[in-house]
Design a protein around this motif. Structure first.
Motif, PDB file in Angstrom:
ATOM      1  N   GLU A  71       0.833  -1.212   0.000  1.00 42.16           N
ATOM      2  CA  GLU A  71       0.000   0.000   0.000  1.00 42.16           C
ATOM      3  C   GLU A  71       0.867   1.261   0.000  1.00 42.16           C
ATOM      4  N   ASN A 118       2.473   1.650  -3.417  1.00 37.49           N
ATOM      5  CA  ASN A 118       1.535   2.136  -4.432  1.00 37.49           C
ATOM      6  C   ASN A 118       1.261   3.627  -4.285  1.00 37.49           C
ATOM      7  N   ARG A 130       4.173   5.199  -5.990  1.00 31.51           N
ATOM      8  CA  ARG A 130       4.050   5.021  -7.441  1.00 31.51           C
ATOM      9  C   ARG A 130       3.030   5.997  -8.030  1.00 31.51           C
ATOM     10  N   ARG A 131       1.921   6.204  -7.346  1.00 28.64           N
ATOM     11  CA  ARG A 131       0.925   7.176  -7.828  1.00 28.64           C
ATOM     12  C   ARG A 131       1.521   8.572  -7.865  1.00 28.64           C
ATOM     13  N   GLU A 141      -1.141  -8.049  -8.565  1.00 32.34           N
ATOM     14  CA  GLU A 141      -1.693  -6.734  -8.909  1.00 32.34           C
ATOM     15  C   GLU A 141      -1.238  -6.244 -10.283  1.00 32.34           C
ATOM     16  N   ASN A 142      -0.008  -6.570 -10.662  1.00 36.69           N
ATOM     17  CA  ASN A 142       0.590  -5.957 -11.852  1.00 36.69           C
ATOM     18  C   ASN A 142       0.839  -6.921 -13.001  1.00 36.69           C
TER      19      ASN A 142
END
Length: 424
Positions: free
Chosen positions: A258, A261, A264-265, A305-306
């Protein structure tokens, strides 16, 4: 059994390639291809070669493939000191060793060590040659910094008179009676049901609602969001750790994803990340006995997820050598001998195939030859070499746990800064 060992040694001998320097790892860099997420493991937190090799690989990935940031198994607030240093945010600190003093939570040697200095200075110099949008970051993903993260939140919200200050002070007041003691909160929340879950979640919601108002010259919106994520997830981690090892493990690894991510955002859709964590976090849990215990980990979650094609996982291991560790949690570290790997273990077979440093790349064409479950050594910050055969080998299907593996036949202990200072 002997036939299985012979078959595995034969496959290792067929596919493994020796290496002397990072330049010999060109095929591994090529195999990473266009992957946006590269995970670099380690079989201990106290081995010099793991840090040095990961640093050299990271430099190449940044220079040659445009990777955006490094994320590590470390506390967010402490790692922010490195991030601010390499990006030029902190003009008051010009000495990297002073920066590393912020890693003052046990085990300090994980990041306050000599080996990391070269990488930090390299990142700083690299960033000075690039514009702000191309500067490489360094972030900590772990969940332990509950009070330190709240301190960061309160400090910034008071400075900016943010509308989230009310929720922050309410959360801080809830945790205050536990006197910054994780164990006290864990017992209270886990057994007595006196917890701060509601306050922590309300703080996270408020920070996320108002983060667009935070000044972003020095990544303040990201810093506040991740510190709030830490607060919420650390509360859950400490609340569950006294009642369920597997659940608290999952909370920790889900938190690391989490937090990752969120970074990354912040960097945008094209961001590419290098992750440094222990093999037990990066190597896909579905290829180990962790799956039977209902446990997940970072490598598994990121593949799910990816897509596995966008994630490249590299494990690390050794046959023998020395390591920095402690005999119990919180005790002083020691330089310990790592005994020769146990008979029939992955590390033992790698050694028997030729006592040299080597690497393997697992592909669709050879994974089936590494599909047998085999013991794979894992050394933590707490280590008792004389008892390692009782619990330091994780049953693993190596060809599915990793995409590549780097084996160093004989390794040396990490060099903690505090030890260096004592020796000087």
């Amino acid at each position: 059994m002997e036939r299985m060992f012979y078959s595995m040694i034969k496959a290792i001998h067929k596919y493994a390639k020796p290496f002397a320097t990072v330049d010999d790892l060109d095929p591994l860099i090529a195999a990473i291809g266009d992957s946006k997420i590269v995970l670099l493991g380690e079989s201990s937190h106290g081995t010099s070669e793991y840090y040095s090799l990961r640093a050299e690989l990271s430099k190449r990935l940044i220079k040659e493939k445009g990777f955006s940031f490094i994320a590590v198994e470390g506390d967010w607030p402490s790692c922010q000191s490195i991030n601010q240093y390499i990006k030029g945010f902190n003009h008051s600190t010009q000495d990297v060793r002073t920066v590393l003093e912020d890693f003052n939570r046990w085990p300090t040697w994980m990041w306050a060590n000599v080996e990391i200095i070269d990488l930090v200075e390299w990142l700083k110099n690299y960033n000075q040659q690039n514009n702000p949008t191309q500067k490489v970051g360094f972030y900590g993903l772990d969940v332990y910094s509950l009070w330190e993260s709240m301190d960061e939140i309160i400090r910034y919200l008071e400075k900016t008179n943010s509308p989230s200050l009310k929720e922050a002070k309410k959360a801080f007041s809830c945790f205050e009676p536990f006197n910054r003691n994780h164990e006290s909160y864990a017992v209270s929340a886990g057994y007595i049901s006196e917890n701060c879950t509601k306050e922590a979640l309300e703080l996270l919601a408020s920070i996320r609602k108002n983060k667009c108002k935070f000044d972003d010259d020095q990544e303040n919106s990201l810093n506040m969001e991740v510190n709030a994520i830490v607060t919420a997830n650390a509360e859950e981690y400490y609340r569950t750790m006294v009642t369920s090892d597997s659940k608290s493990w999952n909370v920790r690894d889900q938190h690391m994803v989490e937090a990752l991510n969120a970074v990354r955002r912040f960097y945008g859709a094209d961001a590419k990340v290098i992750i440094w964590e222990h093999n037990t976090h990066v190597g896909d849990a579905r290829a180990t006995d962790m799956r039977d215990e209902g446990m997940v980990n970072v490598g598994q979650l990121l593949r799910e997820e990816n897509g596995a094609e966008n994630v490249f996982i590299v494990g690390f291991g050794t046959y023998s050598g020395t390591v920095i560790a402690a005999t119990e949690w919180g005790a002083d570290f020691q330089i310990m001998d790592v005994p020769p790997a146990g008979f029939g273990s992955w590390e033992s077979l790698m050694h028997k195939s030729g006592a040299v440093n080597k690497y393997l790349i697992f592909t669709d064409g050879n994974r089936h030859e590494f599909s047998t479950t085999i013991g794979h050594r894992a050394i933590g910050v707490v280590y008792r070499p004389e008892y390692e055969h009782f619990g330091n080998y994780v049953p693993s299907i190596m060809g599915h746990r990793y995409d590549g593996f780097i084996f160093i036949d004989k390794t040396n202990a990490l060099h903690p800064l505090v030890l260096e200072n004592i020796l000087v």
